[in-house]
Design a protein around this motif. Structure first.
Motif, PDB file in Angstrom:
ATOM      1  N   VAL A 102      51.559  86.014 -19.666  1.00  0.00           N
ATOM      2  CA  VAL A 102      50.149  86.426 -19.730  1.00  0.00           C
ATOM      3  C   VAL A 102      49.923  87.694 -18.917  1.00  0.00           C
ATOM      4  N   VAL A 103      50.460  87.717 -17.692  1.00  0.00           N
ATOM      5  CA  VAL A 103      50.275  88.880 -16.820  1.00  0.00           C
ATOM      6  C   VAL A 103      50.980  90.108 -17.385  1.00  0.00           C
ATOM      7  N   SER A 104      52.210  89.927 -17.877  1.00  0.00           N
ATOM      8  CA  SER A 104      52.967  91.066 -18.395  1.00  0.00           C
ATOM      9  C   SER A 104      52.325  91.640 -19.656  1.00  0.00           C
ATOM     10  N   ILE A 105      51.773  90.782 -20.502  1.00  0.00           N
ATOM     11  CA  ILE A 105      51.071  91.267 -21.692  1.00  0.00           C
ATOM     12  C   ILE A 105      49.803  92.004 -21.291  1.00  0.00           C
ATOM     13  N   TRP A 106      49.103  91.443 -20.296  1.00  0.00           N
ATOM     14  CA  TRP A 106      47.875  92.096 -19.808  1.00  0.00           C
ATOM     15  C   TRP A 106      48.199  93.473 -19.225  1.00  0.00           C
ATOM     16  N   LYS A 107      49.351  93.582 -18.561  1.00  0.00           N
ATOM     17  CA  LYS A 107      49.772  94.856 -17.983  1.00  0.00           C
ATOM     18  C   LYS A 107      50.493  95.732 -19.000  1.00  0.00           C
ATOM     19  N   GLN A 108      50.676  95.180 -20.230  1.00  0.00           N
ATOM     20  CA  GLN A 108      51.402  95.882 -21.283  1.00  0.00           C
ATOM     21  C   GLN A 108      52.811  96.255 -20.814  1.00  0.00           C
TER      22      GLN A 108
END
Length: 210
Positions: A102-108
């Motif tokens: 979730v965090v990595s997708i949010w940070k792209q």
């Protein structure tokens, strides 16, 4: 077995809630400073470690002596600790992966190689120490059991260093260039050692630690 697992869960449920919020707080800082994937390691180690505390709790409350009157074998009691540790470790790793994704997708910044790397590290840092700390917690008293817990993580670090040295000196494989491979090898060894510890402790040590 279900009754033993339920008993341990009721003991640690409040601690799990505290551990969860602590993990989130530490994880936020580590995400900023290191990588979102580090949550996988933190969650796996934090949750699995709480299973070991139930062994010393049984000794403190003298439940280990009371259990001799129950219609369960000593091997089942030992296996319940290993199973609880395994269950909490897998749940922790799964939650860590979920949060990390979730965090990595949010940070792209999603990286599949990083996912596999930190997954291997999480397995290594969760299950290899458990294969050592669980039997030591049964054998030793509470104070010495904590020393055993610390020792289990030192052994894990030492094994990683030995394998890295072997790959570098014998196979001429650089750790920096093949970090994921090294971590994967140690993770596989950790899983095998954990199963071996489970089988050995439940079959050979049950008459010595009760």
């Amino acid at each position: 077995m279900k009754g033993l697992l339920l008993k341990d869960f009721l003991i640690i449920r409040e601690g799990l809630l505290i551990m969860f919020f602590t993990m989130v707080a530490i994880g936020i800082g580590m995400v900023i400073l290191v990588s979102p994937w580090v949550l996988t390691v933190i969650a796996g180690v934090s949750l699995s470690m709480t299973a070991v505390t139930t062994i010393q709790n049984d000794k403190t409350t003298q439940w280990d002596k009371f259990s001799a009157t129950l219609p369960v074998s000593r091997a089942q009691i030992i296996s319940s600790k290993y199973f609880m540790y395994l269950l909490l470790g897998l749940v922790g790793i799964a939650l860590g992966i979920l949060f990390s994704v979730v965090v990595s997708i949010w940070k792209q910044d999603f990286d599949g190689e990083q996912l596999l790397l930190y997954l291997s590290v999480a397995v290594m840092m969760s299950f290899l120490p458990g294969s050592i700390s669980i039997p030591l917690s049964f054998i030793l008293d509470e104070e010495k059991g904590m020393v055993g817990l610390i020792l289990s993580y030192l052994v894990t670090s030492g094994l990683f260093a030995v394998i890295a040295l072997f790959l570098n000196r014998v196979l001429h494989i650089s750790l920096l260039d093949h970090l994921a491979t090294t971590c994967g090898i140690v993770a596989a060894i950790s899983a095998v050692v954990y199963i071996a510890s489970w089988l050995f402790c439940s079959k050979k040590l049950c008459h010595k630690i009760f």
